[in-house]
Design a protein around this motif. Structure first.
Motif, PDB file in Angstrom:
ATOM      1  N   VAL A   1       4.309 -12.228 -25.131  1.00 34.20           N
ATOM      2  CA  VAL A   1       3.399 -12.507 -24.026  1.00 34.20           C
ATOM      3  C   VAL A   1       4.214 -13.060 -22.858  1.00 34.20           C
ATOM      4  O   VAL A   1       4.859 -14.106 -22.985  1.00 34.20           O
ATOM      5  CB  VAL A   1       2.313 -13.519 -24.451  1.00 34.20           C
ATOM      6  CG1 VAL A   1       1.417 -13.883 -23.270  1.00 34.20           C
ATOM      7  CG2 VAL A   1       1.492 -12.981 -25.614  1.00 34.20           C
ATOM      8  N   MET A   2       4.233 -12.338 -21.773  1.00 31.65           N
ATOM      9  CA  MET A   2       4.877 -12.721 -20.508  1.00 31.65           C
ATOM     10  C   MET A   2       6.150 -13.559 -20.658  1.00 31.65           C
ATOM     11  O   MET A   2       6.237 -14.675 -20.125  1.00 31.65           O
ATOM     12  CB  MET A   2       3.863 -13.452 -19.625  1.00 31.65           C
ATOM     13  CG  MET A   2       2.759 -12.557 -19.150  1.00 31.65           C
ATOM     14  SD  MET A   2       1.483 -13.366 -18.134  1.00 31.65           S
ATOM     15  CE  MET A   2       2.407 -14.262 -16.931  1.00 31.65           C
ATOM     16  N   PRO A   3       7.188 -13.058 -21.324  1.00 34.65           N
ATOM     17  CA  PRO A   3       8.400 -13.875 -21.503  1.00 34.65           C
ATOM     18  C   PRO A   3       9.087 -14.201 -20.181  1.00 34.65           C
ATOM     19  O   PRO A   3       9.797 -15.200 -20.087  1.00 34.65           O
ATOM     20  CB  PRO A   3       9.287 -12.998 -22.392  1.00 34.65           C
ATOM     21  CG  PRO A   3       8.817 -11.612 -22.145  1.00 34.65           C
ATOM     22  CD  PRO A   3       7.338 -11.726 -21.889  1.00 34.65           C
ATOM     23  N   TRP A   4       8.876 -13.401 -19.161  1.00 34.34           N
ATOM     24  CA  TRP A   4       9.483 -13.626 -17.845  1.00 34.34           C
ATOM     25  C   TRP A   4       8.904 -14.875 -17.161  1.00 34.34           C
ATOM     26  O   TRP A   4       9.482 -15.378 -16.214  1.00 34.34           O
ATOM     27  CB  TRP A   4       9.291 -12.410 -16.938  1.00 34.34           C
ATOM     28  CG  TRP A   4       7.859 -11.993 -16.794  1.00 34.34           C
ATOM     29  CD1 TRP A   4       6.950 -12.467 -15.890  1.00 34.34           C
ATOM     30  CD2 TRP A   4       7.168 -11.045 -17.602  1.00 34.34           C
ATOM     31  NE1 TRP A   4       5.732 -11.861 -16.085  1.00 34.34           N
ATOM     32  CE2 TRP A   4       5.830 -10.977 -17.128  1.00 34.34           C
ATOM     33  CE3 TRP A   4       7.529 -10.236 -18.680  1.00 34.34           C
ATOM     34  CZ2 TRP A   4       4.867 -10.141 -17.692  1.00 34.34           C
ATOM     35  CZ3 TRP A   4       6.567  -9.400 -19.231  1.00 34.34           C
ATOM     36  CH2 TRP A   4       5.260  -9.358 -18.737  1.00 34.34           C
ATOM     37  N   ALA A   5       7.777 -15.389 -17.660  1.00 35.27           N
ATOM     38  CA  ALA A   5       7.119 -16.541 -17.040  1.00 35.27           C
ATOM     39  C   ALA A   5       7.199 -17.788 -17.912  1.00 35.27           C
ATOM     40  O   ALA A   5       6.491 -18.759 -17.665  1.00 35.27           O
ATOM     41  CB  ALA A   5       5.658 -16.197 -16.758  1.00 35.27           C
ATOM     42  N   LYS A   6       8.039 -17.762 -18.928  1.00 34.68           N
ATOM     43  CA  LYS A   6       8.144 -18.883 -19.865  1.00 34.68           C
ATOM     44  C   LYS A   6       8.443 -20.184 -19.117  1.00 34.68           C
ATOM     45  O   LYS A   6       9.369 -20.256 -18.329  1.00 34.68           O
ATOM     46  CB  LYS A   6       9.258 -18.591 -20.871  1.00 34.68           C
ATOM     47  CG  LYS A   6       9.021 -19.188 -22.216  1.00 34.68           C
ATOM     48  CD  LYS A   6      10.031 -18.647 -23.207  1.00 34.68           C
ATOM     49  CE  LYS A   6       9.710 -19.187 -24.574  1.00 34.68           C
ATOM     50  NZ  LYS A   6      10.601 -18.691 -25.574  1.00 34.68           N
TER      51      LYS A   6
END
Length: 177
Positions: A103-108
């Motif tokens: 789930v959205m790893p770029w926004a961790k």
């Protein structure tokens, strides 16, 4: 002697012709598309600098089910890329065809939790709020929405829908059955 030379020339020409007819993005041997998403089969997977055990281990993955993208193949080795862009080689036996996604790893660490919904509709009821980086098992995708299962340790698993664009582990507009 001329017959042998002619036979070898014909065999060589037919092999070149067969290679030219292979669909782009496919590799002889597996018949599977490259690139493609798979997941790690084990809690310990060595990422190597090259396609053999003689190459140095550059990284050790420690999470079974983590999605990775196969970007090349060489014999029993697969060159993979993770969600952060790290690349290296792993043995094919350490990979699973089971589809998972992050789930959205770029926004961790930056984004608000993502709503897991009870139906494939932005007006669906919220089943749970998921932090970026959570691993989801893909049950199916229609190109816009994916039905996923979140495995919870010691609790009831979560089943619901996420917008496909919020997942790393499925391609844009890809359908998964």
């Amino acid at each position: 002697m001329r017959r042998i030379t002619l036979a070898l020339a014909l065999l060589s020409a037919s092999t070149v012709s067969a290679l030219a007819q292979q669909p782009q993005g496919y590799r002889l041997g597996t018949g599977l598309p490259v690139p493609r998403y798979v997941s790690l089969k084990s809690d310990r997977v060595n990422l190597r600098e090259g396609p053999s055990k003689d190459h140095r281990t550059a990284w050790v993955f420690q999470r079974a089910g983590l999605p990775v993208e196969i970007i090349a193949e060489y014999e029993t080795w697969r060159r993979i890329r993770d969600a952060e862009g790290t690349e290296g080689w792993v043995l094919h036996s350490l990979l699973s065809g089971r589809r998972t996604a992050l789930v959205m790893p770029w926004a961790k660490g930056e984004a608000d939790p993502v709503d897991l919904l009870d139906r494939a509709d932005s007006k669906g009821g919220v089943v749970a709020k998921l932090q970026p980086g959570v691993i989801a098992n893909i049950k199916g995708c229609d190109g816009k929405w994916c039905r996923v299962l979140i495995v919870m340790d010691g609790a009831r698993d979560l089943d619901g829908y996420l917008q496909q664009e919020k997942l790393w582990g499925v391609y844009p507009n890809e359908t998964v059955e």
